[in-house]
Design an enzyme around this catalytic site. Structure first.
Site, PDB file in Angstrom:
ATOM      1  CG  ASP A 115     -67.204  59.645  26.613  1.00  0.00           C
ATOM      2  OD1 ASP A 115     -66.509  60.099  25.742  1.00  0.00           O
ATOM      3  OD2 ASP A 115     -66.974  59.462  27.787  1.00  0.00           O
ATOM      4  CD  GLU A 130     -90.890  55.083  23.974  1.00  0.00           C
ATOM      5  OE1 GLU A 130     -91.043  56.468  24.669  1.00  0.00           O
ATOM      6  OE2 GLU A 130     -90.382  54.162  25.222  1.00  0.00           O
TER       7      GLU A 130
HETATM    8  C1  NOJ Z   1     -63.601  59.645  25.391  1.00  0.00           C
HETATM    9  C2  NOJ Z   1     -63.670  61.140  24.884  1.00  0.00           C
HETATM   10  O1  NOJ Z   1     -63.610  61.223  23.511  1.00  0.00           O
HETATM   11  C3  NOJ Z   1     -62.335  61.657  25.658  1.00  0.00           C
HETATM   12  O2  NOJ Z   1     -62.268  62.935  25.186  1.00  0.00           O
HETATM   13  C4  NOJ Z   1     -62.710  61.577  27.167  1.00  0.00           C
HETATM   14  O3  NOJ Z   1     -61.488  62.257  27.839  1.00  0.00           O
HETATM   15  C5  NOJ Z   1     -62.766  60.273  27.583  1.00  0.00           C
HETATM   16  N1  NOJ Z   1     -63.670  59.625  26.847  1.00  0.00           N
HETATM   17  C6  NOJ Z   1     -63.463  60.122  28.963  1.00  0.00           C
HETATM   18  O4  NOJ Z   1     -64.579  60.710  29.044  1.00  0.00           O
END
Ligand code: NOJ
Length: 581
Positions: free
Chosen positions: A223, A277
């Site tokens: 993310d 790994e």
């Molecule tokens: C991207 C994620 O896909 C989204 O849903 C989220 O709100 C933001 N990152 C923050 O983590």
């Protein structure tokens, strides 16, 4: 066991052991709270997923990408993590998780877990400790705390905006009750950013990646992979100066204070060593909203290995745009040694069956969050779509039939491309975005923090319809946590299962054929002389042809394997894809 079954099993186990399994995988994203609810509390859960493994197998996918399932107050749909090495009790237990992994693996399906390293939730034990500890303490150093400006520190350290609206800084109350320092949060205020210069933070994420890898997780979706590394040396630049520097194309030199800095790749080089790994090595895909010239760094084999390309997702349904995007991304993938990724829908954007039914220019229709991640964007893109959603569509300007027809054509085209196809739960049903969610039912922080400007992402997160009747259309025994509109039942799995021509059966056929036909990652364009037609060949002699235009055209010679709409007297109708051999 019959010989055929043994052969099928051995090829399945070879596929599971293949270190390159991800290169041309079909990956199905599950947003767990809206997939399947096993205990009737209205929230989808892990046992619900396990119960649907036969469905996932029947779909013909190679992997599941599971959006965050960790303990969370759901300030941002689970992307606010309280504890990275546990399962949200609302979703189940670690034992349930192990059972789900075992069931997926037994069905020949890999599991990709979502990892959220840029920020934790404000309920994470480290953040609580930081709040309870004095300024300058080791506990505060795991996050980004700064003194405020102004006579008494009453002004934020900079004028930057957060992605969900409002300032990027939040002031705390010190343990002695006095107004205190400010902490940084690129997203919601419940999502404090980690300080990635802190070795403890780095070590803890290595521990987390190992924890899930040891539990059988096959890969990770990272993310906000372009966040994390920050240069917050004083003086902090003004928002206006950053915007001026970004120009129309965003930052291309890694000099933004918190987006897409080069140092972030040092973190990924360390993670890659850990991934390698394992046997097969763990995979990773970056969610990185960066300038296209900088995406390849995230996909490098020494780094994460693959990066999302959101170009098709942001494009209108037009042949020249699609062709350029496909060519550019295949070339970029070749240069890095990664394989390309393709995606039309996910939990952050308006579903593509709806986008394509709106007037053009709505490629990112209204959701706005991702547009806002681009510091250069002053307005969410797709104004008409925004108006449609804010007005609680569907209004006249939405053509549901056209949207679905184009979405089916686009998805079939995607499945013919070399690289990985990422699909989002419900798109295999042709689900439309839900606009009719009342204010008190909404959950997305983007809606509340930026009221009236962004409608938020709840419309693509409404729980799936499994059956045509029942309290929550087979999602669970109780009312769903986001209400399903009455028209959802016609998209239910039950209404499409085994029905020739249904979107579900189209996806099943396409994914089965894709698995049978996929070979090398090559693609050869066929010149058609018609700018509305995209026609290409894949190794082994199969071909895909898409008609983006308004009139039916002749099909190339060959046997039709599958088509996204019924052919018209042997011709390829408007807004249709067909595969031939
Ligand atoms: C991207 C994620 O896909 C989204 O849903 C989220 O709100 C933001 N990152 C923050 O983590």
């Amino acid at each position: 066991m019959s010989t055929t079954a043994t052969m099928a099993n051995s090829s399945e186990s070879e596929r599971m052991a293949d270190p390159n399994w991800w290169r041309q995988a079909a990956v199905y994203q599950i947003y767990p709270r809206s997939f399947s609810d096993s205990n009737g509390d209205g929230i989808g859960d892990i046992k619900g997923i396990t119960a649907k493994v036969p469905y996932l197998k029947s779909l013909g996918i190679d992997a599941v990408w599971l959006s965050p399932f960790y303990p969370s107050a759901l300030a941002d749909g689970g992307y606010d993590v309280d504890d990275y090495r546990n399962v949200d009790p609302k979703l189940g237990t670690l034992e349930d998780f192990d059972e789900m992994v075992a069931a997926l693996h037994a069905a020949g399906i890999k599991l990709i877990a979502d990892i959220v390293p840029n920020h934790s939730s404000d309920r994470h034990e480290w953040f609580r400790e930081a709040l309870a500890s004095p300024k300058g303490s080791a506990a505060r150093d795991r996050y980004i705390f700064r003194d405020g400006k102004g006579e008494n520190g009453e002004l934020p350290p900079s004028d930057w905006d957060s992605v969900f609206g409002g300032p990027v800084w939040e002031r705390i109350t010190e343990p002695d009750g006095a107004p205190g320092q400010w902490y940084m949060h690129i997203f919601a205020k419940e999502q404090p950013d980690f300080n990635w210069d802190n070795p403890e933070v780095r070590q803890d994420f290595l521990k987390t990646l190992r924890f899930w890898s040891d539990r059988g997780v096959d890969g990770f979706r990272i993310d906000v992979a372009h966040g994390m590394a920050k240069d917050l040396s004083e003086p902090l630049p003004l928002k206006a100066d950053l915007e001026a520097k970004a120009g129309a194309d965003g930052f291309i030199d890694g000099s933004h204070p918190f987006w897409d800095r080069d140092e972030v790749h040092e973190v990924y080089a360390e993670w890659r060593k850990l991934f390698n790994e394992y046997n097969p090595p763990r995979t990773a895909v970056a969610e990185a909203w960066v300038h296209e010239t900088r995406r390849a760094r995230y996909a490098s084999p020494e780094g994460l290995g693959q990066a999302f390309n959101f170009d098709l997702l942001q494009a209108d349904f037009e042949a020249p745009k699609f062709k350029k995007i496909i060519m550019d991304n295949l070339l970029a993938a070749k240069e890095t040694g990664a394989s390309s990724t393709w995606v039309f829908s996910n939990h952050d954007v308006v579903r593509h069956a709806t986008r394509y039914g709106l007037p053009k220019g709505n490629a990112t229709a209204a959701q706005g969050t991702n547009a806002a991640q681009d510091v250069t964007a002053t307005e969410p893109k797709g104004q008409d779509g925004k108006a449609w959603l804010l007005a609680g569509g569907p209004a006249e300007e939405l053509d549901v039939e056209l949207g679905l027809r184009r979405a089916r054509a686009a998805s079939l085209l995607m499945f013919a491309l070399p690289g990985s196809a990422y699909l989002y739960q419900g798109e295999e049903l042709g689900l439309q975005e839900v606009a009719e969610i009342r204010e008190f039912e909404r959950q997305d922080p983007a809606f509340f923090r930026n009221k009236g400007v962004e409608i938020g992402r709840d419309g693509c997160r409404v729980p799936l319809p499994w059956s045509v009747e029942g309290t929550s259309l087979g999602f669970g025994d109780g009312p769903a946590h986001l209400p399903q509109p009455h028209w959802f039942s016609k998209y239910a799995v039950e209404a499409q299962d085994g029905i020739e021509g249904s979107t579900l059966e189209l996806y099943r056929t396409a994914l089965r054929l894709r698995r049978e036909l996929q070979a090398d990652e090559e693609l050869e364009w066929v010149e058609t002389g018609n700018p509305e037609i995209l026609h290409f060949r894949r190794p082994g002699g199969w071909q895909s042809v898409t008609n983006f235009g308004d009139t039916a055209v002749d099909l190339p010679a060959g046997t039709v394997l599958v088509s996204s709409a019924i052919l018209e007297e042997g011709k390829l109708p408007a807004n249709t894809t067909a595969w031939l051999r």
